[in-house]
Design an enzyme around this catalytic site. Structure first.
Site, short mmCIF file in Angstrom:
data_model
loop_
_atom_site.label_atom_id
_atom_site.label_comp_id
_atom_site.label_asym_id
_atom_site.label_seq_id
_atom_site.Cartn_x
_atom_site.Cartn_y
_atom_site.Cartn_z
N SER A 1 0.84 -1.19 0.00
CA SER A 1 0.00 0.00 0.00
C SER A 1 0.88 1.24 0.00
O SER A 1 2.06 1.18 0.36
CB SER A 1 -0.89 0.00 1.25
OG SER A 1 -1.46 1.27 1.49
N TYR B 1 -2.40 -0.44 10.37
CA TYR B 1 -2.30 -0.81 8.96
C TYR B 1 -0.98 -0.32 8.37
O TYR B 1 -0.26 -1.06 7.69
CB TYR B 1 -3.48 -0.21 8.20
CG TYR B 1 -3.54 -0.58 6.74
CD1 TYR B 1 -4.11 -1.78 6.33
CD2 TYR B 1 -3.03 0.27 5.76
CE1 TYR B 1 -4.18 -2.13 4.99
CE2 TYR B 1 -3.08 -0.07 4.42
CZ TYR B 1 -3.67 -1.27 4.04
OH TYR B 1 -3.72 -1.60 2.70
#
Length: 262
Positions: free
Chosen positions: A142, A155
């Site tokens: 990501s 995250y």
């Protein structure tokens, strides 16, 4: 047909980017395993790719359990009749919220799936990849692998960890010919993203347009952009590329973009 004659496993392949990627790998000529914790959905994808089950097969796998990852590889090798050539560690879960307000169980789940699950699945896959002639291990990462973001602490931590994992594994398994890379996209315009946005706005198109305007290229990546990059990284076109995290962000990580003047 850049992956003709090759074998591939994609985890989290019953929906989203995983499904888009497994479909693209199959279209490029690979025999594929559609791996997902939701076997029923995975079976629908596999049947749509090949109703006869000769070039596509669905297998259930909870990547947070090492024994299930090992079973996935064993069953894939039995289906392929040989080692795995491509393993795309794509499965993951989202995380959002102020750290002081998030339940410990949610933090544990993000780490268990996004990091430990990635390690467990890679560990199992590498036993097979090391016996392939053209092995490639690809992680879905990501933009939070290279940048921080408020409300995404756990995250972001897991995705930063994937960057280090890619570097270490590329060094450890490079002598065996295994290439290890990651794709790190910014938010991608998918039905899932639109569904999430619909919970907070009545005008999803306007919200998507505003998100795109914040990026230097004034557009968001699409699933095809993601699969184009995935195919490149696992193909022999990228045979000298390993240990890298390819940021697919339309320029977001380059710096602060000038706002659009309307």
């Amino acid at each position: 047909m850049r992956l003709a004659g090759m074998t591939a496993i994609v985890t989290g392949a019953a929906s989203g980017l995983g499904e888009a990627t497994v479909r693209r790998f199959h279209k490029e000529g690979a025999r594929v395993i559609v791996a997902d914790i939701d076997l029923a959905k995975a079976e629908k994808v596999a049947a749509d790719l090949d109703v006869d089950g000769k070039t596509a097969k669905a297998l259930a796998c909870d990547i947070s359990k090492s024994e299930e990852c090992e079973t996935l590889i064993d069953e894939a090798e039995a289906f392929f009749g040989g080692p795995v050539d491509i393993f795309h560690a794509n499965a993951g879960v989202a995380f959002s919220g102020n750290l002081l307000e998030i339940a410990p169980e949610k933090i544990e789940r993000a780490i268990q799936i996004n990091l430990i699950g990635a390690i467990f699945s890679a560990q199992a896959a590498l036993r097979s990849l090391s016996r392939s002639e053209k092995p490639a291990l690809l992680f879905t990462s990501s933009l939070q692998a290279v940048l921080g973001r408020p409300g995404r602490s756990a995250y972001t931590a897991t995705k930063h960890a994937i960057t280090g994992l890619v570097k270490s594994l590329s060094l450890e398994f490079g002598p065996a010919g295994v290439r290890v890379n990651a794709l790190a996209p910014v938010g991608i315009d998918t039905p899932l993203l639109r569904d999430q946005l619909s919970r907070t706005t009545d005008n999803v198109d306007a919200r998507i347009a505003a998100m795109a305007d914040n990026l230097p290229l004034r557009r968001m990546p699409t699933p095809q952009d993601f699969t184009d990059s995935a195919v490149f990284l696992v193909s022999q076109e990228a045979r000298c590329i390993t240990g890298q995290t390819l940021v697919l962000d339309c320029g977001a990580s380059a710096g602060i973009a000038e706002p659009r003047t309307r």
